[in-house]
Enzyme design. Sequence first.
Site, PDB file in Angstrom:
ATOM      1  N   CYS A   1      -0.776  -2.333   1.617  1.00  0.00           N
ATOM      2  CA  CYS A   1      -1.711  -3.448   1.831  1.00  0.00           C
ATOM      3  C   CYS A   1      -1.276  -4.425   2.921  1.00  0.00           C
ATOM      4  O   CYS A   1      -2.021  -4.654   3.871  1.00  0.00           O
ATOM      5  CB  CYS A   1      -1.888  -4.217   0.529  1.00  0.00           C
ATOM      6  SG  CYS A   1      -2.419  -3.152  -0.802  1.00  0.00           S
TER       7      CYS A   1
ATOM      8  N   VAL B   1      -6.756   0.692  -7.146  1.00  0.00           N
ATOM      9  CA  VAL B   1      -7.606  -0.439  -7.535  1.00  0.00           C
ATOM     10  C   VAL B   1      -8.726   0.041  -8.450  1.00  0.00           C
ATOM     11  O   VAL B   1      -8.988  -0.556  -9.498  1.00  0.00           O
ATOM     12  CB  VAL B   1      -8.179  -1.119  -6.262  1.00  0.00           C
ATOM     13  CG1 VAL B   1      -9.254  -2.127  -6.606  1.00  0.00           C
ATOM     14  CG2 VAL B   1      -7.057  -1.793  -5.485  1.00  0.00           C
TER      15      VAL B   1
HETATM   16  C1  UGA Z   1       0.230  -7.195  -2.280  1.00  0.00           C
HETATM   17  C2  UGA Z   1      -0.132  -8.593  -2.821  1.00  0.00           C
HETATM   18  O1  UGA Z   1       1.012  -9.189  -3.426  1.00  0.00           O
HETATM   19  C3  UGA Z   1      -1.269  -8.501  -3.851  1.00  0.00           C
HETATM   20  O2  UGA Z   1      -1.662  -9.798  -4.266  1.00  0.00           O
HETATM   21  C4  UGA Z   1      -2.464  -7.784  -3.188  1.00  0.00           C
HETATM   22  O3  UGA Z   1      -3.547  -7.626  -4.110  1.00  0.00           O
HETATM   23  C5  UGA Z   1      -2.039  -6.414  -2.699  1.00  0.00           C
HETATM   24  O4  UGA Z   1      -0.955  -6.572  -1.749  1.00  0.00           O
HETATM   25  C6  UGA Z   1      -3.242  -5.776  -2.043  1.00  0.00           C
HETATM   26  O5  UGA Z   1      -3.739  -6.305  -1.042  1.00  0.00           O
HETATM   27  O6  UGA Z   1      -3.766  -4.798  -2.592  1.00  0.00           O
HETATM   28  P1  UGA Z   1       1.761  -5.172  -3.180  1.00  0.00           P
HETATM   29  O7  UGA Z   1       1.421  -4.460  -1.911  1.00  0.00           O
HETATM   30  O8  UGA Z   1       1.701  -4.427  -4.474  1.00  0.00           O
HETATM   31  O9  UGA Z   1       0.750  -6.433  -3.361  1.00  0.00           O
HETATM   32  O10 UGA Z   1       3.233  -5.715  -3.014  1.00  0.00           O
HETATM   33  P2  UGA Z   1       4.042  -7.095  -3.058  1.00  0.00           P
HETATM   34  O11 UGA Z   1       4.691  -7.250  -4.365  1.00  0.00           O
HETATM   35  O12 UGA Z   1       3.224  -8.218  -2.585  1.00  0.00           O
HETATM   36  O13 UGA Z   1       5.194  -6.780  -1.979  1.00  0.00           O
HETATM   37  C7  UGA Z   1       4.859  -6.419  -0.640  1.00  0.00           C
HETATM   38  C8  UGA Z   1       6.074  -6.265   0.240  1.00  0.00           C
HETATM   39  O14 UGA Z   1       6.687  -7.524   0.511  1.00  0.00           O
HETATM   40  C9  UGA Z   1       7.177  -5.371  -0.324  1.00  0.00           C
HETATM   41  O15 UGA Z   1       7.625  -4.512   0.710  1.00  0.00           O
HETATM   42  C10 UGA Z   1       8.274  -6.344  -0.726  1.00  0.00           C
HETATM   43  O16 UGA Z   1       9.550  -5.787  -0.652  1.00  0.00           O
HETATM   44  C11 UGA Z   1       8.095  -7.440   0.318  1.00  0.00           C
HETATM   45  N1  UGA Z   1       8.592  -8.773  -0.126  1.00  0.00           N
HETATM   46  C12 UGA Z   1       7.977  -9.417  -1.155  1.00  0.00           C
HETATM   47  C13 UGA Z   1       9.662  -9.366   0.528  1.00  0.00           C
HETATM   48  O17 UGA Z   1      10.230  -8.802   1.489  1.00  0.00           O
HETATM   49  N2  UGA Z   1      10.096 -10.610   0.128  1.00  0.00           N
HETATM   50  C14 UGA Z   1       9.497 -11.272  -0.877  1.00  0.00           C
HETATM   51  O18 UGA Z   1       9.932 -12.418  -1.195  1.00  0.00           O
HETATM   52  C15 UGA Z   1       8.422 -10.667  -1.549  1.00  0.00           C
END
Ligand code: UGA
Length: 447
Positions: free
Chosen positions: A274, A11
């Site tokens: 996160c 970040v």
């Molecule tokens: C997440 C949030 O999306 C951001 O908005 C936030 O700022 C960030 O956390 C944080 O708090 O710093 P991130 O951890 O980069 O971002 O990842 P995501 O893209 O949100 O995915 C998170 C997890 O959910 C992954 O393991 C992904 O595989 C899973 N996921 C995502 C699913 O299983 N299904 C989905 O439909 C979407």
Amino acid sequence: MNISIIGAGYVGLSTGLVLASLGNEVFFIDTDKEKVKRLKKGRLPFQEPLVEELLRIGIKNNSVKFDFTYSGTIPKSEIVFICVSTPPKVNGEADLRYLKNAVKEIAKNLSKKFITIVIKSTVPVGTAGWVRKFLKRTGKNNVAVISNPEFLREGKAVEDTLMPDRIIIGSDSSRASKFLIDLYNPIVKQTFENIIEERSDDEIPLVLTTNESAELIKYASNAFLTTKISFINEIANIAENIGADISDVARGVGLDPRIGDKFLNAGLGWGGSCFPKDTRALHQVAGNSGYMPVLLKAVIEVNNEQKYRFLHKIVENLGGEVSDKTIAVFGLAFKADTDDVRESPGIEIINRLEEIGAKIRAFDPMAVENAKLLFKNRNVELYKDPYEAVKTADVLVITTEWSQFKNLDLNKLKKLLKRAIIIDGRNLFNPAQMKKAGFKYISVGRK
Ligand code: UGA
């Protein structure tokens, strides 16, 4: 403006380098001397599109500097961003050790001029209040504390910083809020130049609120997203039992604009640095405040359970015993387009499979180097080539949603695998096509 960024992590670097590219002078302070040395040479401690480019530009035009002490930078700064990590304690609560250290160091080095401290780290409600009280106690009155949570996604850090869905400013000082609004003006108005081609058509909404509400907005946003994923995973489990297809169900449900089609991909569930940490922290904060968060508890349980259901599928499809089996696993990163393996569902699956005796051959397009650190002296072989990884394996298991996996040569995979079985935890392929290609194909929430 003259800005200090405490914590040159994901970040901190993304925010600071974007602010430098908007014409500000940015000092990064990190206590990790090795990291500071590498950054000075233009080398990032992680992989993230565009951030390395911004780092090189910032070093070249002298708009970014790195240090591991506070004394040289804080007195010159108008704004200090706190971007240190807030890792989970054993009970799930956020550990504020690094944040408190940063605040103490900032306090020691404050000059007489007005300064705005901006908390970007994800922190429990009440943290800004604690910082304010601490500074008052130490006699520092010419300071304002703003809560300005971060919503960027890994892999999209620069785009998300320049084109956020919203900017949240929690503050009790209109003077400090004004500083931050001015700083973010090129982002709000979408008038920044050169960094990325794309621009949002509309102004970015600014939400001005209290520190407490800003702090809760961050947790509530992540908790809502995890709820959405756990919800669709629960529906996927029901779909599996009654013979429905979760891909069609998610599409049908997501077309309602009140629900939306994002974050409705069923599979192995959520991981990363996160979601797990923040959801557990909110659960703990709620408990401490005297409220039992029934829904959050279930969201966490569904996510844990999802991985065990998937493991069960693997074992079942290998005849109930894996101790004599070799399993190829595609996916070490917690999601696609990152090398981050923190709380990765794929790593968890590998750990459990290894525990029950399986031999693992794993592949990931980006995360092999990071995973090496986790699998030292273990029965896990890591490969940078997917076809090498599946050689002699009894089954191929998919654990991360990398789009590259969809372009693999299925015939080649079939020839290299001992048995033509693919167990897909991310629903990347069409079941009918996989059947036609000669695979026994098992996915999540689909026949
Ligand atoms: C997440 C949030 O999306 C951001 O908005 C936030 O700022 C960030 O956390 C944080 O708090 O710093 P991130 O951890 O980069 O971002 O990842 P995501 O893209 O949100 O995915 C998170 C997890 O959910 C992954 O393991 C992904 O595989 C899973 N996921 C995502 C699913 O299983 N299904 C989905 O439909 C979407």
